[in-house]
Design a protein around this motif. Structure first.
Motif, PDB file in Angstrom:
ATOM      1  N   TYR A 180       0.840  -1.180   0.057  1.00 22.84           N
ATOM      2  CA  TYR A 180       0.144  -0.032   0.197  1.00 22.84           C
ATOM      3  C   TYR A 180       0.990   1.351  -0.008  1.00 22.84           C
ATOM      4  O   TYR A 180       2.134   1.149   0.293  1.00 22.84           O
ATOM      5  CB  TYR A 180      -1.213   0.133   1.120  1.00 22.84           C
ATOM      6  N   THR A 181       0.262   2.466  -0.246  1.00 24.42           N
ATOM      7  CA  THR A 181       0.934   3.630  -0.206  1.00 24.42           C
ATOM      8  C   THR A 181       0.493   4.584   0.901  1.00 24.42           C
ATOM      9  O   THR A 181      -0.708   4.382   1.099  1.00 24.42           O
ATOM     10  CB  THR A 181       0.764   4.703  -1.526  1.00 24.42           C
ATOM     11  N   ASP A 182       1.451   5.416   1.718  1.00 23.12           N
ATOM     12  CA  ASP A 182       0.939   6.208   2.690  1.00 23.12           C
ATOM     13  C   ASP A 182       0.678   7.419   2.005  1.00 23.12           C
ATOM     14  O   ASP A 182       0.661   7.917   0.901  1.00 23.12           O
ATOM     15  CB  ASP A 182       1.856   5.865   3.809  1.00 23.12           C
ATOM     16  N   MET A 183       0.230   8.383   3.133  1.00 24.87           N
ATOM     17  CA  MET A 183      -0.025   9.683   2.633  1.00 24.87           C
ATOM     18  C   MET A 183       1.317  10.653   2.017  1.00 24.87           C
ATOM     19  O   MET A 183       1.173  11.506   1.341  1.00 24.87           O
ATOM     20  CB  MET A 183      -0.540  10.481   3.917  1.00 24.87           C
ATOM     21  N   ASN A 184       2.505  10.037   2.344  1.00 21.22           N
ATOM     22  CA  ASN A 184       3.732  10.559   1.809  1.00 21.22           C
ATOM     23  C   ASN A 184       3.962   9.936   0.426  1.00 21.22           C
ATOM     24  O   ASN A 184       5.102  10.085   0.000  1.00 21.22           O
ATOM     25  CB  ASN A 184       4.876  10.625   2.899  1.00 21.22           C
ATOM     26  N   HIS A 185       3.238   9.230  -0.054  1.00 21.42           N
ATOM     27  CA  HIS A 185       3.379   8.631  -1.447  1.00 21.42           C
ATOM     28  C   HIS A 185       4.581   7.599  -1.532  1.00 21.42           C
ATOM     29  O   HIS A 185       5.367   7.349  -2.046  1.00 21.42           O
ATOM     30  CB  HIS A 185       3.624   9.424  -2.280  1.00 21.42           C
ATOM     31  N   VAL A 186       4.707   6.728  -0.170  1.00 26.65           N
ATOM     32  CA  VAL A 186       5.654   5.660  -0.013  1.00 26.65           C
ATOM     33  C   VAL A 186       5.209   4.302  -0.132  1.00 26.65           C
ATOM     34  O   VAL A 186       4.153   4.086   0.505  1.00 26.65           O
ATOM     35  CB  VAL A 186       6.456   5.902   1.508  1.00 26.65           C
ATOM     36  N   LEU A 187       5.517   3.509  -0.934  1.00 24.88           N
ATOM     37  CA  LEU A 187       5.066   2.338  -1.104  1.00 24.88           C
ATOM     38  C   LEU A 187       5.644   1.201  -0.056  1.00 24.88           C
ATOM     39  O   LEU A 187       6.720   1.314   0.037  1.00 24.88           O
ATOM     40  CB  LEU A 187       5.434   1.799  -2.418  1.00 24.88           C
ATOM     41  N   LYS A 188       4.756   0.710   0.499  1.00 23.15           N
ATOM     42  CA  LYS A 188       5.373  -0.151   1.679  1.00 23.15           C
ATOM     43  C   LYS A 188       4.646  -1.663   1.509  1.00 23.15           C
ATOM     44  O   LYS A 188       3.852  -1.810   0.797  1.00 23.15           O
ATOM     45  CB  LYS A 188       4.734   0.436   3.083  1.00 23.15           C
ATOM     46  N   VAL A 189       5.298  -2.366   2.043  1.00 22.66           N
ATOM     47  CA  VAL A 189       5.029  -3.953   2.333  1.00 22.66           C
ATOM     48  C   VAL A 189       4.899  -4.400   3.624  1.00 22.66           C
ATOM     49  O   VAL A 189       5.663  -4.154   4.491  1.00 22.66           O
ATOM     50  CB  VAL A 189       5.894  -4.602   1.275  1.00 22.66           C
ATOM     51  N   ILE A 190       4.083  -5.365   3.712  1.00 17.78           N
ATOM     52  CA  ILE A 190       3.890  -5.903   5.122  1.00 17.78           C
ATOM     53  C   ILE A 190       3.291  -7.264   5.016  1.00 17.78           C
ATOM     54  O   ILE A 190       2.270  -7.713   4.043  1.00 17.78           O
ATOM     55  CB  ILE A 190       2.806  -5.062   6.317  1.00 17.78           C
ATOM     56  N   GLU A 191       3.557  -8.129   5.858  1.00 17.57           N
ATOM     57  CA  GLU A 191       3.064  -9.590   5.962  1.00 17.57           C
ATOM     58  C   GLU A 191       2.085  -9.699   7.206  1.00 17.57           C
ATOM     59  O   GLU A 191       2.115  -8.970   7.878  1.00 17.57           O
ATOM     60  CB  GLU A 191       4.183 -10.795   5.773  1.00 17.57           C
ATOM     61  N   PRO A 192       1.311 -10.860   6.878  1.00 18.25           N
ATOM     62  CA  PRO A 192       0.334 -11.036   8.119  1.00 18.25           C
ATOM     63  C   PRO A 192       0.506 -11.027   9.447  1.00 18.25           C
ATOM     64  O   PRO A 192      -0.226 -10.577  10.285  1.00 18.25           O
ATOM     65  CB  PRO A 192      -0.498 -11.987   7.537  1.00 18.25           C
ATOM     66  N   ASP A 193       1.742 -11.739   9.711  1.00 19.27           N
ATOM     67  CA  ASP A 193       2.191 -11.709  10.983  1.00 19.27           C
ATOM     68  C   ASP A 193       3.029 -10.647  11.520  1.00 19.27           C
ATOM     69  O   ASP A 193       3.597 -10.881  12.573  1.00 19.27           O
ATOM     70  CB  ASP A 193       3.235 -13.044  11.231  1.00 19.27           C
ATOM     71  N   GLN A 194       2.966  -9.620  10.995  1.00 18.90           N
ATOM     72  CA  GLN A 194       3.778  -8.266  11.128  1.00 18.90           C
ATOM     73  C   GLN A 194       2.859  -7.226  11.396  1.00 18.90           C
ATOM     74  O   GLN A 194       1.568  -7.197  11.207  1.00 18.90           O
ATOM     75  CB  GLN A 194       4.735  -7.596  10.037  1.00 18.90           C
ATOM     76  N   THR A 195       3.183  -6.389  12.502  1.00 18.39           N
ATOM     77  CA  THR A 195       2.324  -5.095  12.509  1.00 18.39           C
ATOM     78  C   THR A 195       2.923  -3.842  11.925  1.00 18.39           C
ATOM     79  O   THR A 195       2.195  -2.917  11.757  1.00 18.39           O
ATOM     80  CB  THR A 195       2.251  -4.820  14.035  1.00 18.39           C
ATOM     81  N   GLU A 196       4.352  -3.656  11.749  1.00 18.80           N
ATOM     82  CA  GLU A 196       4.996  -2.603  11.250  1.00 18.80           C
ATOM     83  C   GLU A 196       5.254  -3.066   9.891  1.00 18.80           C
ATOM     84  O   GLU A 196       6.075  -3.820   9.768  1.00 18.80           O
ATOM     85  CB  GLU A 196       6.180  -2.291  12.090  1.00 18.80           C
ATOM     86  N   PRO A 197       5.105  -1.955   8.748  1.00 19.90           N
ATOM     87  CA  PRO A 197       5.536  -2.017   7.356  1.00 19.90           C
ATOM     88  C   PRO A 197       6.742  -1.999   7.172  1.00 19.90           C
ATOM     89  O   PRO A 197       7.651  -1.470   7.969  1.00 19.90           O
ATOM     90  CB  PRO A 197       4.620  -1.322   6.703  1.00 19.90           C
ATOM     91  N   VAL A 198       7.194  -2.381   5.971  1.00 20.06           N
ATOM     92  CA  VAL A 198       8.684  -2.273   5.484  1.00 20.06           C
ATOM     93  C   VAL A 198       8.419  -1.150   4.238  1.00 20.06           C
ATOM     94  O   VAL A 198       7.967  -1.257   3.456  1.00 20.06           O
ATOM     95  CB  VAL A 198       9.372  -3.485   4.949  1.00 20.06           C
ATOM     96  N   HIS A 199       9.432  -0.189   4.437  1.00 22.56           N
ATOM     97  CA  HIS A 199       9.513   0.927   3.391  1.00 22.56           C
ATOM     98  C   HIS A 199       9.935   0.456   2.301  1.00 22.56           C
ATOM     99  O   HIS A 199      11.203  -0.245   2.250  1.00 22.56           O
ATOM    100  CB  HIS A 199      10.380   2.118   4.124  1.00 22.56           C
ATOM    101  N   LEU A 200       9.494   0.363   1.147  1.00 23.27           N
ATOM    102  CA  LEU A 200       9.894   0.135  -0.186  1.00 23.27           C
ATOM    103  C   LEU A 200      10.442   0.927  -1.162  1.00 23.27           C
ATOM    104  O   LEU A 200      11.657   0.814  -1.810  1.00 23.27           O
ATOM    105  CB  LEU A 200       8.642  -0.883  -0.707  1.00 23.27           C
TER     106      LEU A 200
END
Length: 320
Positions: free
Chosen positions: A244-264
């Motif tokens: 997904y992208t955030d309000m700063n137009h950063v594409l991020k990725v996350i897996e179901p067992d995580q709570t914090e995304p990785v900056h992509l």
């Protein structure tokens, strides 16, 4: 209040560039990595069928020859002036709306425009204007369906009105339609794998739930800790990962067992995951000499740039 991305698709307000898209990666060897913004070969401007030249252009960048030659290439480009895309009807046909000024603005009156809806065959260039009956969407178009990777199930949304939908899991082998409890106000999501559909449900207050929906219709709510997200407007899933992208137009990725995304990837205007889940087509914004433009790039699922720059210009366009 959240903006709703309607079930009939996104209408762009600017002139669009249709990519007829990217031909074929070779089956072996790693793709050449080219850093955006670096030294590039001479540019070639795509022709404008509407007759305007110079003020807007799409540039195709040729790759260098040698053992690490690029393996992604542009099969063709098409430009239709004064038009915006409504929908892809097939690989080679699009539905467009053409805007024509019929009366220029004056000091006291706004300009007047006429709008024409048509289909365009990108291979032949043939254009066919649609009748009023064809333009009016039938009730069946208020249903959205996404088939699982193994082809056994589909996720179905039936829209009651502009903002709310009922959700179902459909067993494609038996035809059984299994209700999924809970309304949603968005239509964005994707199959995480063959057994789980992930839905960004949206809400009239707050950003809403991210639901992991099983093929029996049950679901759990995924907790994503990201202070930079007010709503999920650009969202996708594939091969066990959520993008997904955030309000700063950063594409991020996350897996179901995580709570914090990785900056992509930074500066992402829009993105699209390839059907096999291996690649991400990304439209990024770039600023050069004070002017903002866009670049079309291909990344792999882990966020590594693949191949050369596909195209660039000063148009933010639909990615498919």
């Amino acid at each position: 209040m959240k903006r709703h991305v309607g079930p009939l698709g996104l209408k762009l307000l600017a002139t669009f560039v249709v990519m007829s898209l990217i031909a074929a990666c070779q089956s072996q060897g790693r793709l050449t990595v080219v850093v955006p913004g670096g030294s590039q070969p001479p540019e070639q401007s795509a022709p404008d069928s509407g007759g305007r030249q110079g003020d807007r252009k799409l540039t195709v960048v040729e790759g260098s020859s040698g053992p690490n030659d690029q393996q992604l290439k542009v099969d063709g480009t098409h430009r239709i002036s004064a038009a915006n895309i409504e929908a892809w009807l097939s690989e080679n046909e699009v539905r467009i709306t053409v805007t024509e000024m019929v009366k220029a603005a004056t000091e006291t009156e706004e300009p007047e425009f006429a709008y024409t809806t048509a289909t365009v065959n990108l291979r032949t260039g043939e254009r066919r204007e649609l009748s009023k009956q064809e333009i009016q969407p039938p009730a069946s178009q208020l249903v959205k369906e996404q088939v699982s990777p193994d082809g056994k199930y589909s996720f179905v949304q039936k829209w009651r009105d502009k903002y709310t939908a009922e959700n179902f899991i459909k067993n494609l082998q038996t035809g059984e339609l299994i209700p999924v409890k809970g309304d949603n106000y968005m239509e964005i999501g994707g199959w995480l794998d063959s057994d789980t559909y992930v839905l960004a449900a949206g809400s009239m207050q707050g950003r809403g739930d991210v639901r992991l929906i099983a093929t029996d219709g049950s679901y759990s709510v995924m907790q994503i800790e990201d202070e930079h997200v007010e709503s999920y407007l650009s969202f996708g899933a594939s091969k066990g990962r959520i993008y997904y992208t955030d309000m700063n137009h950063v594409l991020k990725v996350i897996e179901p067992d995580q709570t914090e995304p990785v900056h992509l990837i930074d500066h992402v205007w829009s993105f699209e995951i390839s059907p096999n889940g291996e690649y991400i087509a990304v439209m990024t914004t770039v600023v050069s000499a004070g002017d903002e433009g866009s670049e079309l790039l291909i990344y792999d699922a882990s966020g590594s740039l693949q191949g050369s720059l596909i195209g660039k210009g000063n148009l933010i366009s639909y990615v498919s």
